[in-house]
Design a protein around this motif. Structure first.
Motif, PDB file in Angstrom:
ATOM      1  N   TYR A  46       6.056   0.322   8.357  1.00  0.00           N
ATOM      2  CA  TYR A  46       4.935   0.877   7.594  1.00  0.00           C
ATOM      3  C   TYR A  46       4.653   2.326   8.018  1.00  0.00           C
ATOM      4  CZ  TYR A  46       0.006   1.577   6.320  1.00  0.00           C
ATOM      5  OH  TYR A  46      -1.179   2.088   5.853  1.00  0.00           O
ATOM      6  N   SER A  47       4.651   2.565   9.323  1.00  0.00           N
ATOM      7  CA  SER A  47       4.341   3.910   9.831  1.00  0.00           C
ATOM      8  C   SER A  47       5.388   4.924   9.393  1.00  0.00           C
ATOM      9  CB  SER A  47       4.244   3.877  11.359  1.00  0.00           C
ATOM     10  OG  SER A  47       3.203   3.022  11.775  1.00  0.00           O
ATOM     11  N   VAL A  48       6.660   4.518   9.402  1.00  0.00           N
ATOM     12  CA  VAL A  48       7.717   5.434   8.955  1.00  0.00           C
ATOM     13  C   VAL A  48       7.556   5.745   7.473  1.00  0.00           C
ATOM     14  CG1 VAL A  48      10.203   5.724   8.631  1.00  0.00           C
ATOM     15  CG2 VAL A  48       9.344   4.677  10.732  1.00  0.00           C
ATOM     16  N   LEU A  49       7.266   4.739   6.667  1.00  0.00           N
ATOM     17  CA  LEU A  49       7.052   4.966   5.227  1.00  0.00           C
ATOM     18  C   LEU A  49       5.872   5.897   4.979  1.00  0.00           C
ATOM     19  CD1 LEU A  49       7.631   1.388   3.752  1.00  0.00           C
ATOM     20  CD2 LEU A  49       9.085   3.399   3.424  1.00  0.00           C
ATOM     21  N   LEU A  75       3.297  11.014   3.195  1.00  0.00           N
ATOM     22  CA  LEU A  75       1.925  11.050   3.686  1.00  0.00           C
ATOM     23  C   LEU A  75       0.924  11.399   2.592  1.00  0.00           C
ATOM     24  CD1 LEU A  75       0.134  10.678   6.138  1.00  0.00           C
ATOM     25  CD2 LEU A  75       0.493  13.086   6.719  1.00  0.00           C
ATOM     26  N   GLN A  76       1.211  12.410   1.799  1.00  0.00           N
ATOM     27  CA  GLN A  76       0.278  12.834   0.756  1.00  0.00           C
ATOM     28  C   GLN A  76       0.090  11.730  -0.279  1.00  0.00           C
ATOM     29  OE1 GLN A  76      -1.685  15.486   0.783  1.00  0.00           O
ATOM     30  NE2 GLN A  76      -2.632  14.688  -1.085  1.00  0.00           N
ATOM     31  N   GLN A  77       1.190  11.101  -0.680  1.00  0.00           N
ATOM     32  CA  GLN A  77       1.113  10.008  -1.653  1.00  0.00           C
ATOM     33  C   GLN A  77       0.298   8.843  -1.083  1.00  0.00           C
ATOM     34  OE1 GLN A  77       4.900   8.528  -3.057  1.00  0.00           O
ATOM     35  NE2 GLN A  77       4.004   6.611  -3.776  1.00  0.00           N
ATOM     36  N   ALA A  78       0.507   8.546   0.196  1.00  0.00           N
ATOM     37  CA  ALA A  78      -0.227   7.452   0.836  1.00  0.00           C
ATOM     38  C   ALA A  78      -1.726   7.725   0.837  1.00  0.00           C
ATOM     39  CB  ALA A  78       0.278   7.251   2.263  1.00  0.00           C
ATOM     40  N   SER A 133       0.819  -1.213   0.000  1.00  0.00           N
ATOM     41  CA  SER A 133       0.000   0.000   0.000  1.00  0.00           C
ATOM     42  C   SER A 133       0.854   1.264   0.000  1.00  0.00           C
ATOM     43  CB  SER A 133      -0.940   0.011   1.213  1.00  0.00           C
ATOM     44  OG  SER A 133      -0.229   0.224   2.408  1.00  0.00           O
ATOM     45  N   THR A 134       2.159   1.117   0.262  1.00  0.00           N
ATOM     46  CA  THR A 134       3.072   2.267   0.221  1.00  0.00           C
ATOM     47  C   THR A 134       3.878   2.284  -1.080  1.00  0.00           C
ATOM     48  OG1 THR A 134       4.959   1.132   1.260  1.00  0.00           O
ATOM     49  CG2 THR A 134       3.313   2.135   2.731  1.00  0.00           C
ATOM     50  N   GLY A 135       3.547   1.377  -2.017  1.00  0.00           N
ATOM     51  CA  GLY A 135       4.241   1.348  -3.295  1.00  0.00           C
ATOM     52  C   GLY A 135       5.418   0.393  -3.349  1.00  0.00           C
ATOM     53  N   LYS A 136       5.623  -0.387  -2.287  1.00  0.00           N
ATOM     54  CA  LYS A 136       6.716  -1.348  -2.265  1.00  0.00           C
ATOM     55  C   LYS A 136       6.206  -2.717  -2.755  1.00  0.00           C
ATOM     56  CE  LYS A 136       9.534   1.625  -0.421  1.00  0.00           C
ATOM     57  NZ  LYS A 136      10.688   2.155  -1.194  1.00  0.00           N
TER      58      LYS A 136
END
Length: 277
Positions: A251-254, A259-262, A151-154
């Motif tokens: 996950y939280s650090v990513l 943040l905006q991208q997420a 969900s973060t693009g990884k």
């Protein structure tokens, strides 16, 4: 004398001066990590020499080592009274389990230095592809991590099949970040895979238990999960709570870094899901 102090006194054969120091540290653990030896000595009516002698008696290398690890040290004693008992009441289990989980998470947190966390996140942030090598239940937690990180693009893949684990170690390149999970750190196959990665100079992350094991001696960035041998009926659960916290932290650090991208990706996923249903 508190139960925790009694147990520490028994384990380390503390004298009267030690007992006073130990009780002060138990009562003021949040404050103590910010005190110098002289400040702690002043607050406990002892001397800096006595403080250093005391922390070494507890097994710490020096006073700085004591301040870094004191919460983890105390958490072990808090958790020792938390075993689930035979035919325990639902009320008691409900309350006790929440305390166990909080204690395990705190222990895990205190074993992750900011420097280590920075290295871990540098490895994860720089690459789009994340490969998780894990077996059995560790692989299940790996799948949970895969869901979060995707969900973060990884692009996160879990390798549970032993043959695929071996082929991965032989072919993976520096554009991938490898994470290996092993609670006991003594599986011969995983140790062999680790040696291949090291020989090929592939940087990777190892997550294993905080007890000394063969895997923890390898050349990698190390993260430690908690195990408690005295929790006979809960010992597997303990490590997995710890492991989940580690992945939640990544996950939280990513999310914080992008943040905006997420938010945009989450909105897009929600729109596609709603359209599908």
């Amino acid at each position: 004398m508190s139960m925790i102090l009694e147990k520490i006194a028994h384990d380390y054969k503390l004298n009267d001066n030690d007992l006073y120091l130990a009780q002060y540290i138990i009562d003021h653990s949040e404050e103590v990590i910010h005190l110098s030896t002289h400040q702690l000595a002043k607050n406990t009516y002892t001397s800096a020499t006595a403080v250093v002698r005391f922390v070494k008696k507890l097994g710490f290398i020096n006073y700085n080592d004591f301040k870094i690890n004191i919460h983890s040290f105390l958490s072990q004693y808090y958790l020792k009274d938390m075993e689930i008992l035979s035919h325990e009441s639902l009320f008691s289990i409900r309350n006790k389990l929440s305390e166990i989980e909080v204690g395990i998470i705190n222990q895990t947190k205190n074993m992750i230095s900011i420097d280590t966390l920075k290295k871990v996140m540098d490895y994860i942030s720089k690459n789009k592809y994340i490969d998780i090598i894990a077996n059995d239940t560790n692989a299940c937690i790996g799948e949970y991590a895969s869901h979060l990180l995707l969900s973060t693009g990884k692009i996160t893949t879990v390798y549970q099949n032993r043959d695929k684990q071996l082929w991965l170690s032989l072919n993976v390149d520096h554009y991938h970040t490898v994470i290996m999970i092993s609670k006991n750190g003594k599986d011969e196959h995983l140790l062999n895979v680790t040696d291949i990665l090291i020989k090929r100079k592939i940087p990777f992350i190892i997550i294993t238990s905080h007890k000394k094991n063969l895997l923890a001696k390898k050349q990698a960035v190390l993260l430690y999960g908690v195990i408690h041998d005295e929790f006979e009926s809960l010992k597997d659960m303990v490590f997995y709570i710890s492991l989940k916290y580690i992945f939640d932290l990544m996950y939280s650090v990513l999310i914080s870094e992008n943040l905006q991208q997420a938010k945009e990706v989450d909105q897009l996923y929600g729109a596609l899901f709603d359209k599908k249903t």
